[in-house]
Enzyme design. Structure first.
Site, PDB file in Angstrom:
ATOM      1  CG  LEU A   1      38.254   9.980  95.584  1.00  0.00           C
ATOM      2  CD1 LEU A   1      37.985   8.537  95.224  1.00  0.00           C
ATOM      3  CD2 LEU A   1      36.971  10.778  95.664  1.00  0.00           C
ATOM      4  CG  ASP A   2      40.316  10.528  92.344  1.00  0.00           C
ATOM      5  OD1 ASP A   2      40.354   9.321  92.070  1.00  0.00           O
ATOM      6  OD2 ASP A   2      39.291  11.217  92.198  1.00  0.00           O
ATOM      7  CD  GLU A   3      44.687  14.104  97.122  1.00  0.00           C
ATOM      8  OE1 GLU A   3      45.796  14.271  96.598  1.00  0.00           O
ATOM      9  OE2 GLU A   3      43.948  15.034  97.487  1.00  0.00           O
TER      10      GLU A   3
END
Lengths: 284, 284, 284, 284
Positions: free
Chosen positions: B227-229
């Site tokens: 996530l969001d990486e």
């Protein structure tokens, strides 16, 4: 100089500005600059910074402060009077990298930092020549985590001796203990070489490189006992791209660090900052 | 249009540019724009993007691609040919907030996004009128975490039906499953409403407010299963101060989000981005 | 160092990149960085900057340059070979304000300016201590418009004596005559304290204040005989507001000036700039 | 809504803030936001903007205004009371390019522009569909310099009919006559597509391209009878480089224009701007 600055924090309610401005007017003072902020017009907290001019301020200031006590009590005010004439005394801690120190010295020589820089302390000798060439005392105190306690005692001794009001960490790469920080609460300004809260802790440029960010930043903040978690004063960023390796990020970062730290220090010296919880209110 | 674009990634060694430019020249092509990057001149990885013009490109392209195979094999190249004439087909997922969608549609109407927007899918009805007024199919698929699997099946069905090349998450507030993401690897672009890696996850403006940051940002990135990486494509920031409450941060943030997402999408459509590990190389 | 840089300008036509890259490959050179620009893919002018690595470059460079002559003639190329090992020799002219000089010296001490600063010349004595403390010769030549000719003769004498390649005007507040400028065509970089073409000539901060602009800027450019009209290399701005008086504009402006000049000088030293007509192509 | 805003301009002297804040307090008003500026603490001009809250403001406002008259007279004040409840009525003039219009409509739909957009007038038909789809009257008035007088009569007629308070020139490409401008003094906001005072007049992007600037900008200002010389409200810039042709400059410029105009309009609607001579004081 006949300039004073009054910072006030109190519960917000109608009439506060009237009370303060009338007080100043009755004491022969002309408001030169005034900024205010309310966290919420209904039942919030009210903050104000007033810069004023008064003839013979240095003679009259004691009277004024005395007369203000009743007002403050009546409205539950926390407040602080400061005077342009009482220059704050600053100490700078630095390690091997001197760019932030250099920027502060440069601004100070230009007359743009309203402070006396009374001492520079470092765990390296690199900065000695430039510091001493400006007539500022330089103390070399080697430091590492095994001798932290003894190092900090020596540092505190120097802080006391030089009657330091503000401690600036200009890329000082040692961790301070809770005892030390408590000693100088809300009076230590640090520059962290990342856009906080990204990259808290060590090696922020290396980690920015690994993450592939497209902007890098720097953050100046008051030091608390939560590492890199203190109230933020100022931040800024610059654009980078895939071609910038860690060495380049550091070069670009140095430019950001020095201007961000210099701004934060300047605002502190001009009494433009109120710390509220873990945030700052900065009156520009 | 007789314009093509060649992206190449291979081990860096002397002569690569010579090989590629000679190949293009021998195939009657004129290089219009060329950008390159080497992770390390010694034993690094070499990346290049070449935009070229060739008469009768659409007739000749198959021959060219065939002839290129030996070269690619000899130099261990990963590569991709694309043609201005083959417009990519984009789908947009959106939830209640339509500002990013609006910006994309506006750029697209101006002719500044070189794509066919073939479908918009939303878990809310808000965007339907504007989308349908532009003649773009709009599908309402209610979504929540309990029905995720069935929702994604329906979405994948539509992606297949509309032959989608690029999926743009324009503030789509549902999490995608690993299966879904795998289906569209390196072809999903998301806009996250913070300056990553600060404020990963939900409520970034609320958390930015709590932390008292002095700049807020937005980040567009390829979606991976962390996530969001995923690999960051573009980021930008705006200055805020203590007076900005969460509502204000969101307003300011919307302006950042829409321009950051629009840039990322544009660069993807122009084949300017190479994903390398968890980073992007963006050839401007 | 075995690094070289080749700048080429020629009529655009298919095959140029192939010719150049094949030439370099045949001479055992590996391209490290390459940037190009065409004013128009059809019948335009083509510009390229190639940085390359070759073993024993300093021994082989004469051969390479000889072999290149035929290629250049065949394709009507203007070109320039330069070598990392041949550091350019810079002179700095300065008047009373030393902030730009200080920034250049600071970058130079950090190893970020790849040049030898061989002499500083000033019509004031202010900069002498800092310049001489770094071991750089300092020459005081008082100047005013009545003795311009004789002053410039002396300056040219020093330029010749110190074999100066680049002349940096770091807030040198005297006008140079056409004869002097001709002597150093495309080799004089000036910093003008406005966002050109706004506020050409004297007193730009005063005029910015009068006009009530909301941003102020600085511009670095090559000096020509049209005052402040030479090819622009770099510009930047900062936000100001109605509270900023002229003194403040100058303070803010100094920060812009020093970073804009430092960037322009750096790019010139790295052979990143091609002057074309009254514009610059800057290959980042 | 019980919110009011008071703007005051008067000779600076001690006690002004006290007078104003006491007046408001005595009239049951709580100051929510206050910003002030003095052109010079000694014998300068004092400006203040106070936003306040009062129960039953709409009933009491007449009394308050009456009571204020004596104070204003005693201190030689120019002043203006405005009320959140009295939304200003805006007209927008536009020509072929609709990006600034679109941005204003978008902000307005989001509730971020506190105004009634009562009419859009254009010398082209392009904007009609979008304007009418939002229920806003659209008037097509063809214009050229030969029929200027008659065109402006018609426009003034519509301004009167729609009781327009603010006229926004959202890339309206016709020159207005002095008579027209006089009619709406300090109530016409224009967006000029350059960083004024650079590139006054026609073709700013073409001239920016010719000059080779490295940043392009936009400027919103009040219209006066000196072309592009009126008081500047807001300016901003974006970076460009040698690869950007005029078409690209215009694309990049459109993004700057729309955000700069939207900000200026917003600040005007919030009564944040005081015009002083040919400058603006903008209280953020």
């Amino acid at each position: 100089e006949n300039r004073g600055c009054l910072l006030v924090k109190c519960p917000d309610k109608p009439g506060i500005v009237s009370v303060l401005s009338t007080f100043l007017h009755n004491h022969g003072s002309n408001i030169i600059e005034s900024s205010q902020y309310s966290s919420d017009p209904e039942n919030g907290i009210f903050f104000i910074r007033i810069e004023y001019h008064r003839e013979n301020l240095l003679i009259e200031k004691e009277n004024m402060e005395n007369d203000f006590r009743d007002i403050a009590a009546a409205h539950d005010m926390e407040y602080d009077f400061s005077y342009r004439n009482d220059r704050k005394r600053s100490a700078i801690f630095v390690s091997k990298e001197t760019h932030c120190l250099m920027e502060l010295l440069w601004e100070w020589q230009n007359g743009d930092l309203d402070t006396d820089i009374v001492v520079v302390i470092s765990n390296h000798e690199d900065a000695r020549p430039i510091v001493e060439s400006l007539g500022i005392p330089f103390h070399y105190i080697p430091a590492n985590k095994d001798i932290r306690k003894q190092v900090e005692e020596e540092q505190i001794g120097l802080m006391d001796k030089y009657e330091v009001d503000l401690l600036i960490l200009a890329r000082y790469m040692q961790i301070l203990t809770p005892d030390f920080v408590r000693h100088f609460e809300s009076r230590i300004i640090n520059i962290h070489h990342s856009f906080l809260p990204a990259f808290i802790g060590a090696g922020p440029y290396e980690r920015a490189y690994e993450r592939g960010v497209k902007l890098i930043g720097a953050t100046s903040h008051y030091v608390t006992n939560n590492l890199d978690e203190g109230p933020i004063i100022e931040q800024d960023v610059e654009r980078v791209d895939h071609r910038d390796d860690v060495i380049n990020l550091k070069k670009i970062g140095r430019q950001i660090e020095r201007r961000v730290l210099a701004k934060a220090v300047k605002w502190h010296l001009e009494n433009r900052i109120i710390v509220e919880g873990n945030k700052t209110i900065v009156f520009h």
